[in-house]
Write a protein that holds these residues in place. Structure first.
Motif, PDB file in Angstrom:
ATOM      1  N   MET A  89       0.848  -1.196   0.000  1.00  0.00           N
ATOM      2  CA  MET A  89       0.000   0.000   0.000  1.00  0.00           C
ATOM      3  C   MET A  89       0.883   1.245   0.000  1.00  0.00           C
ATOM      4  O   MET A  89       1.807   1.369   0.795  1.00  0.00           O
ATOM      5  CB  MET A  89      -0.913   0.017   1.225  1.00  0.00           C
ATOM      6  N   ALA A  90       0.584   2.177  -0.892  1.00  0.00           N
ATOM      7  CA  ALA A  90       1.351   3.416  -0.987  1.00  0.00           C
ATOM      8  C   ALA A  90       0.607   4.584  -0.365  1.00  0.00           C
ATOM      9  O   ALA A  90       1.035   5.729  -0.491  1.00  0.00           O
ATOM     10  CB  ALA A  90       1.665   3.717  -2.447  1.00  0.00           C
ATOM     11  N   LEU A  91      -0.493   4.266   0.305  1.00  0.00           N
ATOM     12  CA  LEU A  91      -1.309   5.312   0.920  1.00  0.00           C
ATOM     13  C   LEU A  91      -1.706   4.855   2.308  1.00  0.00           C
ATOM     14  O   LEU A  91      -2.182   3.740   2.502  1.00  0.00           O
ATOM     15  CB  LEU A  91      -2.561   5.552   0.070  1.00  0.00           C
ATOM     16  N   ARG A  92      -1.471   5.732   3.313  1.00  0.00           N
ATOM     17  CA  ARG A  92      -1.900   5.437   4.680  1.00  0.00           C
ATOM     18  C   ARG A  92      -3.057   6.347   5.049  1.00  0.00           C
ATOM     19  O   ARG A  92      -3.007   7.549   4.806  1.00  0.00           O
ATOM     20  CB  ARG A  92      -0.748   5.647   5.664  1.00  0.00           C
ATOM     21  N   THR A  93      -4.081   5.749   5.634  1.00  0.00           N
ATOM     22  CA  THR A  93      -5.243   6.522   6.068  1.00  0.00           C
ATOM     23  C   THR A  93      -5.521   6.227   7.532  1.00  0.00           C
ATOM     24  O   THR A  93      -5.669   5.066   7.917  1.00  0.00           O
ATOM     25  CB  THR A  93      -6.492   6.165   5.229  1.00  0.00           C
ATOM     26  N   ALA A 126      -9.663  12.770   9.316  1.00  0.00           N
ATOM     27  CA  ALA A 126      -8.866  11.703   8.698  1.00  0.00           C
ATOM     28  C   ALA A 126      -7.545  12.285   8.203  1.00  0.00           C
ATOM     29  O   ALA A 126      -7.517  13.402   7.659  1.00  0.00           O
ATOM     30  CB  ALA A 126      -9.624  11.063   7.546  1.00  0.00           C
ATOM     31  N   LEU A 127      -6.473  11.545   8.397  1.00  0.00           N
ATOM     32  CA  LEU A 127      -5.157  11.934   7.883  1.00  0.00           C
ATOM     33  C   LEU A 127      -4.787  10.958   6.772  1.00  0.00           C
ATOM     34  O   LEU A 127      -4.664   9.751   7.004  1.00  0.00           O
ATOM     35  CB  LEU A 127      -4.116  11.888   8.996  1.00  0.00           C
ATOM     36  N   VAL A 128      -4.609  11.484   5.562  1.00  0.00           N
ATOM     37  CA  VAL A 128      -4.234  10.676   4.402  1.00  0.00           C
ATOM     38  C   VAL A 128      -2.788  11.006   4.055  1.00  0.00           C
ATOM     39  O   VAL A 128      -2.438  12.180   3.844  1.00  0.00           O
ATOM     40  CB  VAL A 128      -5.153  10.977   3.205  1.00  0.00           C
ATOM     41  N   THR A 129      -1.941   9.980   4.004  1.00  0.00           N
ATOM     42  CA  THR A 129      -0.509  10.199   3.776  1.00  0.00           C
ATOM     43  C   THR A 129      -0.034   9.426   2.555  1.00  0.00           C
ATOM     44  O   THR A 129      -0.167   8.196   2.497  1.00  0.00           O
ATOM     45  CB  THR A 129       0.313   9.737   4.993  1.00  0.00           C
ATOM     46  N   ASN A 139       7.258  10.463  -3.015  1.00  0.00           N
ATOM     47  CA  ASN A 139       5.799  10.389  -3.024  1.00  0.00           C
ATOM     48  C   ASN A 139       5.201  10.626  -4.405  1.00  0.00           C
ATOM     49  O   ASN A 139       4.095  11.170  -4.547  1.00  0.00           O
ATOM     50  CB  ASN A 139       5.205  11.357  -1.995  1.00  0.00           C
ATOM     51  N   ALA A 140       5.947  10.191  -5.428  1.00  0.00           N
ATOM     52  CA  ALA A 140       5.402  10.203  -6.782  1.00  0.00           C
ATOM     53  C   ALA A 140       4.269   9.184  -6.869  1.00  0.00           C
ATOM     54  O   ALA A 140       4.230   8.196  -6.120  1.00  0.00           O
ATOM     55  CB  ALA A 140       6.496   9.870  -7.793  1.00  0.00           C
ATOM     56  N   ILE A 141       3.366   9.418  -7.781  1.00  0.00           N
ATOM     57  CA  ILE A 141       2.143   8.619  -7.861  1.00  0.00           C
ATOM     58  C   ILE A 141       2.221   7.644  -9.037  1.00  0.00           C
ATOM     59  O   ILE A 141       2.350   8.062 -10.201  1.00  0.00           O
ATOM     60  CB  ILE A 141       0.913   9.535  -8.006  1.00  0.00           C
ATOM     61  N   ASP A 142       2.156   6.354  -8.728  1.00  0.00           N
ATOM     62  CA  ASP A 142       2.039   5.359  -9.786  1.00  0.00           C
ATOM     63  C   ASP A 142       0.563   5.005  -9.944  1.00  0.00           C
ATOM     64  O   ASP A 142      -0.310   5.589  -9.281  1.00  0.00           O
ATOM     65  CB  ASP A 142       2.897   4.129  -9.489  1.00  0.00           C
ATOM     66  N   LEU A 143       0.255   4.069 -10.818  1.00  0.00           N
ATOM     67  CA  LEU A 143      -1.144   3.757 -11.098  1.00  0.00           C
ATOM     68  C   LEU A 143      -1.847   3.176  -9.873  1.00  0.00           C
ATOM     69  O   LEU A 143      -3.024   3.462  -9.627  1.00  0.00           O
ATOM     70  CB  LEU A 143      -1.250   2.801 -12.290  1.00  0.00           C
ATOM     71  N   ALA A 144      -1.126   2.371  -9.092  1.00  0.00           N
ATOM     72  CA  ALA A 144      -1.726   1.792  -7.889  1.00  0.00           C
ATOM     73  C   ALA A 144      -2.061   2.880  -6.871  1.00  0.00           C
ATOM     74  O   ALA A 144      -3.129   2.869  -6.247  1.00  0.00           O
ATOM     75  CB  ALA A 144      -0.780   0.761  -7.276  1.00  0.00           C
ATOM     76  N   THR A 145      -1.151   3.836  -6.708  1.00  0.00           N
ATOM     77  CA  THR A 145      -1.399   4.933  -5.766  1.00  0.00           C
ATOM     78  C   THR A 145      -2.560   5.794  -6.227  1.00  0.00           C
ATOM     79  O   THR A 145      -3.385   6.241  -5.417  1.00  0.00           O
ATOM     80  CB  THR A 145      -0.142   5.801  -5.608  1.00  0.00           C
TER      81      THR A 145
END
Length: 257
Positions: free
Chosen positions: A1-5, A14-17, A25-31
């Protein structure tokens, strides 16, 4: 997981990281898919009344799309598939307030996220820049997002100067992109405090206000967004392909942002 909630059920915040610090913190397709899913989930969670969005590691909030991502494109020069178009809260019909907390770099595709936050809090370490023109790419969606927050000349300067110039947190505050500047490492705490205040107010009043504020700017933004795919599809092609298009041969390609 590339995203923590993480959600504080007591405060309703809510804190989204974004959690790819090794990739700034570049965004790939999964992120991108995780971000869209998170915003959609918040729509149905009455326990979440405000959101703070940040990036892990302290060196970067987000540096846009992961340049290693391969995004298949349709052949038409009049359309592009841009995975970042669906990563923001408004793109996913979330009208709960979102505060961005920026530490370190925020560049390129990060503006898709900053552009859909209600406001931005940055630490003194933050720096904002748009590298597109440096690499021969059109800055369209990014420039449109920032044009909703900054004076025209400041947007034009940042978009055109590329990697040659970075906008400091203080300058971003002076031009209206940032609403508060904190000491290094303090952006998230400041954003959480602000989100906690907002989350303590009646939910319908808050969400109605969010929607009203956005309605004031949507017409111009919608018109500008409609032009963006054509500008990108043509401007990001190499010169020889642009010549082919003018000769009527069609086709298209996409350079990742």
């Amino acid at each position: 997981m590339a995203l923590r909630t993480e959600t504080d059920r007591e405060t309703g915040v809510a804190l989204v990281t974004l959690d790819r610090p090794e990739k700034h913190n570049a965004i790939d397709l999964a992120t991108a898919a995780e971000l869209a899913a998170a915003w959609q989930a918040f729509r149905f969670d009455d326990g979440v009344r405000a959101v703070v969005l940040t990036g892990a590691g302290g060196r970067a909030f987000c540096t846009g799309i992961d340049r290693g991502v391969d995004v298949p494109q349709p052949p038409s020069p009049y359309t592009i598939d841009d995975p970042l178009l669906t990563i923001g809260p408004k793109a996913n019909d979330l009208w709960k307030p979102v505060i961005a907390a920026v530490e370190g770099m925020a560049c390129g595709g990060a503006f898709y996220l900053l552009g859909e936050a209600e406001f931005v809090i940055a630490s003194e370490t933050a720096a904002f820049f748009d590298p597109h023109t440096t690499y021969g790419m059109v800055s369209a969606y990014e420039a449109i997002a920032m044009a909703q927050r900054m004076p025209f000349g400041e947007v034009a300067r940042m978009s055109l100067m590329g990697t040659a110039e970075r906008v400091s947190a203080r300058r971003a505050y002076e031009t209206g992109l940032v609403s508060e500047v904190t000491a290094a490492g303090g952006a998230v705490d400041a954003a959480l405090r602000a989100a906690g205040v907002i989350a303590s107010y009646p939910t319908r009043a808050v969400q109605g206000t969010v929607r009203a504020v956005w309605s004031a700017r949507e017409a111009a933004r919608t018109q500008a967004m409609a032009h963006a795919p054509h500008l990108i599809a043509l401007g990001n092609l190499p010169p020889e392909r642009q010549a082919d298009l003018f000769r009527g041969r069609g086709g298209g390609e996409f350079r990742t942002r």
